[in-house]
Design an enzyme around this catalytic site. Structure first.
Site, mmCIF file in Angstrom:
data_model
loop_
_atom_site.group_PDB
_atom_site.id
_atom_site.type_symbol
_atom_site.label_atom_id
_atom_site.label_comp_id
_atom_site.label_asym_id
_atom_site.label_seq_id
_atom_site.Cartn_x
_atom_site.Cartn_y
_atom_site.Cartn_z
ATOM 1 N N ASN A 1 133.228 -131.204 10.247
ATOM 2 C CA ASN A 1 132.408 -132.419 10.363
ATOM 3 C C ASN A 1 132.195 -133.049 8.950
ATOM 4 O OD1 ASN A 1 130.087 -133.974 10.473
ATOM 5 N ND2 ASN A 1 128.936 -132.627 11.460
ATOM 6 N N CYS B 1 125.299 -138.690 10.042
ATOM 7 C CA CYS B 1 126.642 -138.949 10.734
ATOM 8 C C CYS B 1 126.720 -140.252 11.542
ATOM 9 C CB CYS B 1 126.943 -137.687 11.639
ATOM 10 S SG CYS B 1 126.710 -136.339 10.560
ATOM 11 N N HIS C 1 132.026 -139.580 16.471
ATOM 12 C CA HIS C 1 131.507 -138.588 15.297
ATOM 13 C C HIS C 1 132.180 -137.192 15.885
ATOM 14 C CE1 HIS C 1 130.125 -136.570 12.199
ATOM 15 N NE2 HIS C 1 129.091 -135.763 13.081
HETATM 16 N N1 ACO Z 1 130.232 -117.074 12.130
HETATM 17 C C1 ACO Z 1 129.697 -115.756 12.933
HETATM 18 N N2 ACO Z 1 128.691 -115.658 13.415
HETATM 19 C C2 ACO Z 1 127.722 -116.649 13.374
HETATM 20 C C3 ACO Z 1 127.854 -117.756 12.575
HETATM 21 C C4 ACO Z 1 129.143 -117.882 11.865
HETATM 22 N N3 ACO Z 1 129.632 -118.941 11.092
HETATM 23 N N4 ACO Z 1 127.037 -118.636 12.698
HETATM 24 C C5 ACO Z 1 126.234 -117.933 13.393
HETATM 25 N N5 ACO Z 1 126.564 -116.759 13.923
HETATM 26 C C6 ACO Z 1 125.744 -116.037 14.735
HETATM 27 C C7 ACO Z 1 124.416 -116.050 14.702
HETATM 28 O O1 ACO Z 1 123.930 -115.515 13.655
HETATM 29 C C8 ACO Z 1 124.096 -115.583 16.082
HETATM 30 O O2 ACO Z 1 124.154 -114.230 16.055
HETATM 31 P P1 ACO Z 1 122.848 -113.226 16.616
HETATM 32 O O3 ACO Z 1 123.306 -113.447 18.094
HETATM 33 O O4 ACO Z 1 123.383 -111.807 16.314
HETATM 34 O O5 ACO Z 1 121.677 -113.668 16.249
HETATM 35 C C9 ACO Z 1 125.252 -116.043 17.069
HETATM 36 O O6 ACO Z 1 126.470 -116.109 16.154
HETATM 37 C C10 ACO Z 1 124.901 -117.015 17.959
HETATM 38 O O7 ACO Z 1 124.363 -118.085 17.069
HETATM 39 P P2 ACO Z 1 123.917 -119.537 17.566
HETATM 40 O O8 ACO Z 1 123.431 -120.238 16.620
HETATM 41 O O9 ACO Z 1 123.166 -119.191 19.088
HETATM 42 O O10 ACO Z 1 125.212 -120.115 18.029
HETATM 43 P P3 ACO Z 1 125.780 -121.426 19.029
HETATM 44 O O11 ACO Z 1 126.519 -120.922 19.868
HETATM 45 O O12 ACO Z 1 124.462 -122.176 19.214
HETATM 46 O O13 ACO Z 1 126.622 -122.092 17.860
HETATM 47 C C11 ACO Z 1 126.669 -123.927 16.553
HETATM 48 C C12 ACO Z 1 126.197 -122.508 16.591
HETATM 49 C C13 ACO Z 1 128.261 -123.943 16.426
HETATM 50 C C14 ACO Z 1 125.997 -124.519 15.131
HETATM 51 C C15 ACO Z 1 126.084 -124.783 17.707
HETATM 52 O O14 ACO Z 1 124.788 -124.738 17.869
HETATM 53 C C16 ACO Z 1 126.557 -126.152 17.415
HETATM 54 O O15 ACO Z 1 127.665 -126.693 17.516
HETATM 55 N N6 ACO Z 1 125.404 -127.258 17.179
HETATM 56 C C17 ACO Z 1 125.664 -128.650 16.846
HETATM 57 C C18 ACO Z 1 125.639 -128.754 15.327
HETATM 58 C C19 ACO Z 1 126.423 -129.904 14.872
HETATM 59 O O16 ACO Z 1 127.289 -130.445 15.458
HETATM 60 N N7 ACO Z 1 125.804 -130.414 13.972
HETATM 61 C C20 ACO Z 1 126.293 -131.513 13.403
HETATM 62 C C21 ACO Z 1 125.749 -132.785 14.234
HETATM 63 S S1 ACO Z 1 124.858 -133.953 13.118
HETATM 64 C C22 ACO Z 1 125.699 -134.225 11.816
HETATM 65 O O17 ACO Z 1 126.895 -134.007 11.908
HETATM 66 C C23 ACO Z 1 124.992 -133.902 10.488
#
Ligand code: ACO
Length: 312
Positions: A269, A114, A240
């Site tokens: 993204n 990215c 980004h």
């Molecule tokens: N829909 C519903 N529930 C979901 C989903 C979904 N799509 N995805 C995960 N969950 C659930 C999980 O299973 C978990 O359930 P549980 O508590 O029963 O186990 C719960 O939601 C919480 O999951 P977390 O992973 O703790 O959620 P978090 O608040 O961390 O959000 C997210 C996840 C959005 C991916 C966040 O961590 C994030 O934005 N990270 C950065 C990711 C990113 O931006 N990457 C790209 C950057 S680099 C690049 O561009 C390649």
């Protein structure tokens, strides 16, 4: 100095739009979860016959036309992608062919996830400086849908496809400051679809969130320190677009809320394409004016990051 003047931009999106509700056909998820956690409301996915090459060509053709620069005067083509149609030939060489550019110029793809578009700008600037040419075509293009595991709700809802293209002119009098960095880490990984389908996109979301929320402020502060500038001197910050909450966390650290451009709601993204797509949208809306100082920050798999502060 030895900066880059932004002459023109273009973008291309696939024909299919998928809302968050559409994503719940693939995995157990909801508009409320995706929108609340990320700010994403929809994304584009390639349909039959569309891919990172076709998008790159369409965006590049637009940017080139708008620049008014004859094809024969483009001095290099650098394409950032992590989901290109082929490893060989490069996407850049296919863009070169489609636009009938001069044969005696370098074309190459850059893989820095990215952060790729900003690495591509840096490489293009270096090529112009080394090669004595004036104009560069710099593109970010992705078919992220080709590397997604559509049964993994923790990743498939986050990404989208698209391309953005820019034409820059080397200008020895123009301000330009850049920083790059790498912290080798497997927190985000995906296999190249041309080689193997065995490694779909996998990501440690929380680790990436912590990394991104810290690296944007660091990048911006490093640029300011290097360029002797502050947020007051900046017109726009274009990061980004990975997650709105990452952007908001960075804004809390840096201030300048009204200067941060956001469009993640419409595209999700798009990895290496996101900054170039944002630039084209901003251009279209008349937000970009010659002489403005813009800070751009990219971050992603690698882990890599890059920042550029330039006067457009
Ligand atoms: N829909 C519903 N529930 C979901 C989903 C979904 N799509 N995805 C995960 N969950 C659930 C999980 O299973 C978990 O359930 P549980 O508590 O029963 O186990 C719960 O939601 C919480 O999951 P977390 O992973 O703790 O959620 P978090 O608040 O961390 O959000 C997210 C996840 C959005 C991916 C966040 O961590 C994030 O934005 N990270 C950065 C990711 C990113 O931006 N990457 C790209 C950057 S680099 C690049 O561009 C390649």
């Amino acid at each position: 100095m030895n900066g880059l003047k932004l002459l023109a931009t273009g973008r291309a999106l696939p024909s299919q739009t998928l809302s968050n509700d559409d994503m719940s056909r693939y995995v157990e998820t909801s508009d409320e979860w995706i929108g609340g956690r990320t700010g994403i409301r929809q994304r584009y996915f390639c349909a039959e016959g569309e891919n990172a090459t076709t998008l790159a060509i369409e965006a590049s053709r637009l940017a080139l036309e708008r620049s008014g620069i004859p094809a024969a005067e483009i001095g290099c083509v650098v394409v950032a992608t992590s989901s290109g149609e082929y490893v060989m030939p490069s996407t850049a060489s296919m863009v070169h062919g489609a636009l009938a550019l001069d044969e005696n110029i370098p074309t190459l793809d850059v893989g820095a996830a990215c952060a790729g578009f900003l690495y591509a700008v840096e490489v293009a600037r270096g090529l112009l400086l080394a090669g004595g040419r004036r104009y560069a075509l710099v593109v970010g293009t992705e078919q992220m849908s080709s590397v997604l595991d559509m049964t993994d709700r923790t990743t498939c809802v986050l990404f989208g496809d698209g391309a953005g293209a820019t034409v820059f002119e080397l200008d020895t009098e123009r301000e330009y400051v850049s920083v790059q960095g790498t912290r080798s880490d497997m927190a985000i990984r995906s296999g190249c679809p041309s080689i193997t389908q065995k490694v779909p996109m996998q990501m440690d979301g929380q680790a990436v969130f912590r990394f991104a929320a810290a690296i944007i402020p660091k990048c911006v502060q490093d640029l300011f320190a290097k360029g002797g500038r502050t947020m007051d001197d900046v017109d726009w910050v274009v990061c980004h677009q990975a997650n709105e909450r990452i952007l908001d966390a960075s804004i809390r650290r840096l201030g300048g809320k009204e200067k941060f451009y956001k469009n993640i709601d419409r595209y999700a993204n798009t990895s290496a394409a996101s900054i170039a797509i944002a630039l084209d949208e901003m251009n279209e809306q008349g937000l970009l004016e010659e002489g403005q100082r813009i800070v751009m920050v990219g971050f992603g798999g690698g882990l890599t990051w890059a920042g550029i502060m330039l006067c457009i």
